[in-house]
Enzyme design. Structure first.
Site, PDB file in Angstrom:
ATOM      1  N   ASP A 182       0.836  -1.198   0.000  1.00  0.00           N
ATOM      2  CA  ASP A 182       0.000   0.000   0.000  1.00  0.00           C
ATOM      3  C   ASP A 182       0.872   1.249   0.000  1.00  0.00           C
ATOM      4  O   ASP A 182       1.906   1.300   0.676  1.00  0.00           O
ATOM      5  CB  ASP A 182      -0.851  -0.036   1.279  1.00  0.00           C
ATOM      6  CG  ASP A 182      -1.877   1.076   1.333  1.00  0.00           C
ATOM      7  OD1 ASP A 182      -2.564   1.284   0.330  1.00  0.00           O
ATOM      8  OD2 ASP A 182      -1.976   1.727   2.392  1.00  0.00           O
ATOM      9  N   GLU A 191       1.650   0.369  -4.734  1.00  0.00           N
ATOM     10  CA  GLU A 191       0.750   1.440  -5.191  1.00  0.00           C
ATOM     11  C   GLU A 191       1.481   2.781  -5.179  1.00  0.00           C
ATOM     12  O   GLU A 191       1.833   3.284  -4.117  1.00  0.00           O
ATOM     13  CB  GLU A 191      -0.462   1.517  -4.253  1.00  0.00           C
ATOM     14  CG  GLU A 191      -1.401   2.648  -4.584  1.00  0.00           C
ATOM     15  CD  GLU A 191      -2.175   3.148  -3.370  1.00  0.00           C
ATOM     16  OE1 GLU A 191      -3.280   3.663  -3.574  1.00  0.00           O
ATOM     17  OE2 GLU A 191      -1.670   3.050  -2.238  1.00  0.00           O
ATOM     18  N   ASP A 194     -10.428   2.411  -4.714  1.00  0.00           N
ATOM     19  CA  ASP A 194     -10.226   3.815  -4.348  1.00  0.00           C
ATOM     20  C   ASP A 194     -10.850   4.796  -5.321  1.00  0.00           C
ATOM     21  O   ASP A 194     -10.812   6.009  -5.075  1.00  0.00           O
ATOM     22  CB  ASP A 194      -8.718   4.116  -4.236  1.00  0.00           C
ATOM     23  CG  ASP A 194      -8.107   3.535  -2.971  1.00  0.00           C
ATOM     24  OD1 ASP A 194      -8.846   3.367  -1.982  1.00  0.00           O
ATOM     25  OD2 ASP A 194      -6.911   3.230  -2.986  1.00  0.00           O
TER      26      ASP A 194
HETATM   27  C1  NOJ Z   1      -4.181   3.456  -0.300  1.00  0.00           C
HETATM   28  C2  NOJ Z   1      -5.252   2.440  -0.264  1.00  0.00           C
HETATM   29  O1  NOJ Z   1      -5.481   1.906  -1.503  1.00  0.00           O
HETATM   30  C3  NOJ Z   1      -6.428   3.130   0.315  1.00  0.00           C
HETATM   31  O2  NOJ Z   1      -7.568   2.387   0.151  1.00  0.00           O
HETATM   32  C4  NOJ Z   1      -6.098   3.429   1.743  1.00  0.00           C
HETATM   33  O3  NOJ Z   1      -7.155   4.102   2.355  1.00  0.00           O
HETATM   34  C5  NOJ Z   1      -4.878   4.308   1.807  1.00  0.00           C
HETATM   35  N1  NOJ Z   1      -3.817   3.790   1.017  1.00  0.00           N
HETATM   36  C6  NOJ Z   1      -4.364   4.462   3.212  1.00  0.00           C
HETATM   37  O4  NOJ Z   1      -3.933   3.226   3.684  1.00  0.00           O
END
Ligand code: NOJ
Length: 825
Positions: free
Chosen positions: A350, A388, A467
């Protein structure tokens, strides 16, 4: 019309016959609009149909239904041909000014699409696709963990059954057992791996200050060493997790765990940054006042273009772990290794943009070096990891993302491409947007200091995720979703499909943003999208051009994209016409398909057609007389024998002695040779587990640097694939520069040194290490700069300060005074 005239004539005759006055006015009658005509006759079909509706009454508007309801002026207004992919009845009504409404025309189309070919077993995730699951929203396989005693009253029973009346921020009951129970659905669709939302132990209360949100999504960890009670059981044991991994592997499905290493949980809500180590409280955010804090204590990131802020500031109010704290470093890596020991096949990391980049080099290195045993057993192959980095190619840190991925070995989610896929398939933007993005990522740019991604086929591609609003909430209809699926599963990269897209799941509340894109799965049935995915999974598994080949644009306009994947004589040509109503004549199309006739691989399930390739065998053969139907996807395939070809090396950065999986095709049934070369030195690797498409090699003892790898079988040697050899294990080291000269805003400080990890004295942006981070003006915190370096078992020379210097990248390289170094153990 004819009926009205006859009535008028009859009235006149009646007047004459009765000897009436002859002054009566004929009654005024309103003509009726003509009955709409459907372009396709009712009947049974084995291919997708596209039904146009016309009406001969001038100016008539057409309304139609596909759900059995009688059409009215409130029904859908017809504008473009209707794609029919499942058995459907169309009923249409014409309405025109000065006319009564038409009779309703009706036709039923029975669609029997042919079953997809069997999906061959695969050895490597590149030959398949990943399916992303938000565990809480997938399936409730164990109702005993819905309302656990450790964290009661966070569950909403309406979630799956009545989403309109559900609280989307509470737990809905999906769990690891639920995923396990749906593995046969996933397997039959061709899923090769699942990416599950973070399963670790999350905060146990409602984070009331954050809009009353629970951690149903899994991103608010309290204990990285345990499984959450909502997803497993009330002892936070690994039982359900192990059962899922075991069952998934038995079905040939890999398991990738989402791991949020950047932060724990909200600072000012819920459990206020509480952090546990297997049940033992380590700290909270406010009590984190030790000399070596576990967290950074900086404001929220306000400038995502600032190298320092993104790595050291707080992401959205979440307690920001300081991975350079040795305890945190060790804790997070232990947690990662614990998942490996429980058989996972890799990770989705993440927020890698917001984690300390240098530490992430060492994280990749720790995984690459991990050689423990797993129970349950992992699937064959070394762990595949992807992170990510949520930016577009226009963002300031895009060049950093490419450099980071290329040199650290951490594959990235292809967010840059994502934005274009969402635009093109969600809102109808031009295919040039996709094509330009692929060119930038895969070949680099001359206008910004961005390299090309060295391994575009390792980028992890997607068009929907947890997201962002699903593309159906951005405007895509079902046909557009299937076009997006067709593109994704034939594009370069490892594709990720977001759960529920195959069931056309979406919810438009607030435009479909979080949490309305985290829908409950309400159906696990067969759909035309599921069938399409099966076709494409079969293609990926069977033809190495899709998993490992090049990707070349062959023809393009705003609505048509024709591209070719190729590996040797394996060629896959894909043509998408997304125009809603216009068939497109194609001239000047060339392909490396050999001369001959090709039928559509998905058997017209997307309205595709066959083609004829002329010319002479070899490359660049013309395709003649091609007219692509509107809203269609055609795929033409040739398969051939391939000499040894390397498609992927996992990991692609590792130390001497580390095991790496070499994937590809044509390796032969018996063991050949794997060579690693750096400069003029070539060493053969010890190999094990040899098959035609996969082998494991141990990195030979080369001096670190950029290497190439070849596979040789029967005197035939593959092309060289890029690889990076590290010196030895990487450890995170923090150091501060006590004084620097005044820097102009465009200046950056880079680090260079005498080993490959430090750039081998390179002074270019892409060669040296950095830019090192500069704390934002006014920050109360000391610079906490970070670099990586080889681990030294003793006070060997590589750890002495005399081996490095700090330089500014400019034409006149000016050495700075050696930095004061603070090395943590
Ligand atoms: C990115 C994640 O994909 C998202 O869903 C999350 O809320 C944030 N990082 C914080 O962890």
């Amino acid at each position: 019309m004819g009926v009205s005239l006859m009535l008028a004539v009859a009235a006149l005759l009646a007047g004459c016959g009765s000897g009436g006055s002859g002054n009566s006015t004929p009654p005024v009658t309103t003509p009726q609009a003509a009955t709409p005509m459907l372009s396709v006759s009712a009947g049974t079909y084995t291919a997708l149909q596209s039904v146009a509706i016309t009406d001969s009454t001038s100016g008539a508007a057409i309304y139609y239904t596909t759900n059995g309801a009688v059409p009215t002026t409130s029904s859908a207004a017809y504008s473009v041909p209707i794609p029919i992919a499942t058995t459907t009845t169309i009923e249409a009504l014409a309405v025109a000014s000065g006319y009564t409404n038409s009779s309703v025309s009706s036709a039923t189309y029975t669609i029997n699409l042919p079953a997809a070919p069997a999906i061959a077993p695969i050895a490597d995730i590149h030959q398949g696709f990943i399916y992303q699951i938000v565990t809480d929203r997938f399936f409730d396989g164990d109702t005993t963990n819905d309302n656990p005693s450790e964290s009661p009253n966070l569950h909403n029973p309406n979630g799956f059954t009545n989403p309109a009346d559900a609280d989307w921020n509470l737990y809905w009951g999906g769990d690891l057992a639920g995923i396990q129970q749906k593995l046969s659905y996933l397997k039959s669709m061709g899923v090769a791996g699942i990416w599950i939302s973070p399963p670790m132990n999350n905060i146990r209360v409602n984070a009331a200050a954050s809009n009353g949100e629970t951690s149903y999504h899994g991103y608010w960890t309290r204990d990285f060493m345990q499984i959450d009670e909502h997803f497993g059981d009330d002892t936070n044991s690994w039982t359900a997790f192990d059962a899922l991994v075991t069952a998934a592997h038995a079905d040939g499905i890999r398991v990738y765990v989402d791991f949020p290493a950047n932060d724990s949980n909200p600072i000012n809500a819920g459990e206020n940054g509480s952090l546990y180590d297997n049940g033992i409280l380590i700290t909270t955010y406010s009590t984190d006042t030790g000399i070596t804090p576990y967290y950074h204590h900086n404001p929220n990131i306000s400038n995502y273009n600032d190298h320092y802020q993104v790595q050291y500031y707080t992401l959205e109010g979440l307690a920001d772990l300081d991975q350079t704290n040795p305890w945190v470093d060790s804790y997070l890596k232990s947690a990662v290794e614990q998942f490996l020991a429980h058989g996972v096949d890799g990770f989705r990391f993440d927020a890698v943009l917001e984690v300390n980049w240098g530490w992430e080099y060492s994280l990749e290195n720790a995984i690459a070096n991990w050689s423990g045993s797993s129970s349950p057993a992992r699937m064959p192959g070394q762990p595949f990891i992807f992170g990510e980095w949520n930016e577009g190619s226009g963002d300031a840190l895009y060049p950093d993302s490419v450099k980071f991925s290329n040199s650290s070995g951490m594959n990235l989610l292809d967010y840059t491409l994502y934005w274009q896929l969402a635009n093109v398939f969600g809102t109808g933007a031009s295919f040039y947007d996709i094509d330009n993005e692929l060119t930038l990522e895969d070949t680099g740019s001359s206008s910004i200091p961005a390299q090309a991604f060295t391994q575009p086929n390792d980028l992890v591609t997607f068009f929907d995720n947890h997201d962002n609003p699903r593309i159906m909430s951005q405007g895509a209809d079902r046909m557009a979703v299937k076009q997006a699926i067709s593109f994704l599963l034939t594009c370069r990269g490892v594709p990720v499909l977001y759960y529920g897209d195959e069931q056309y799941l979406f919810n438009d509340t607030n435009g479909g943003v979080v949490p309305y894109n985290r829908n409950g799965m309400t159906s696990f049935g067969s759909t035309d999208a599921v069938l399409l995915i099966q076709y494409l999974a079969a293609l990926r598994a069977a033809n190495p051009a899709v998993a490992y080949g090049t990707m070349t644009q062959r023809w393009i306009n705003n609505d048509v994209y024709i591209y070719e994947r190729q590996l040797g004589t394996n060629v896959v040509l894909v043509a998408i016409n997304k125009n809603p109503s216009t068939d497109q004549s194609i001239s000047g199309l060339y392909t490396d398909l050999e001369p001959g006739s090709y039928t559509d691989y998905p058997a017209q399930t997307m309205g595709g057609i066959g083609i004829t390739v002329t010319g002479t065998a070899g490359s660049n053969n013309p395709v003649t007389n091609l007219k692509l139907p509107h809203r269609s996807v055609s795929i033409w395939v040739s398969a051939g024998i391939v000499l040894p070809s390397i498609g992927n090396i996992t990991p692609r950065v590792a130390n001497p002695g580390a095991a790496v999986t070499i994937n590809g095709t044509g390796f032969g049934a018996t063991a050949g040779t794997v060579n690693f070369t750096i400069g003029s030195t070539t060493l053969s690797a010890t190999v094990t587990n040899w098959s035609n498409g996969q082998t494991t090699a141990f990195v030979p003892a080369l001096t670190a640097g950029s290497a190439t790898v070849t596979v040789t079988q029967d005197t035939v040697t593959s092309s060289a694939a890029p690889f990076t050899v590290n010196t030895s294990a990487l450890i995170p080291v923090n150091f501060s520069v006590s004084s620097t000269p005044a820097l102009a805003s465009t200046d950056v400080i880079m680090l260079t040194g005498n080993v490959a990890e430090l750039g081998n004295w390179a002074t270019t942006w892409n060669g040296a290490i950095g830019p090192v981070t500069i704390p934002a003006t006014g920050s109360a915190h000391k610079p906490s700069r970070y670099r990586r370096e080889p681990r030294c078992s003793s006070s060997s020379s590589c750890c002495t300060t005399t081996n490095r210097s700090l330089r500014r990248t400019s034409s006149t390289v000016t050495p700075f005074p050696l930095p004061a170094r603070v090395q943590r153990p």
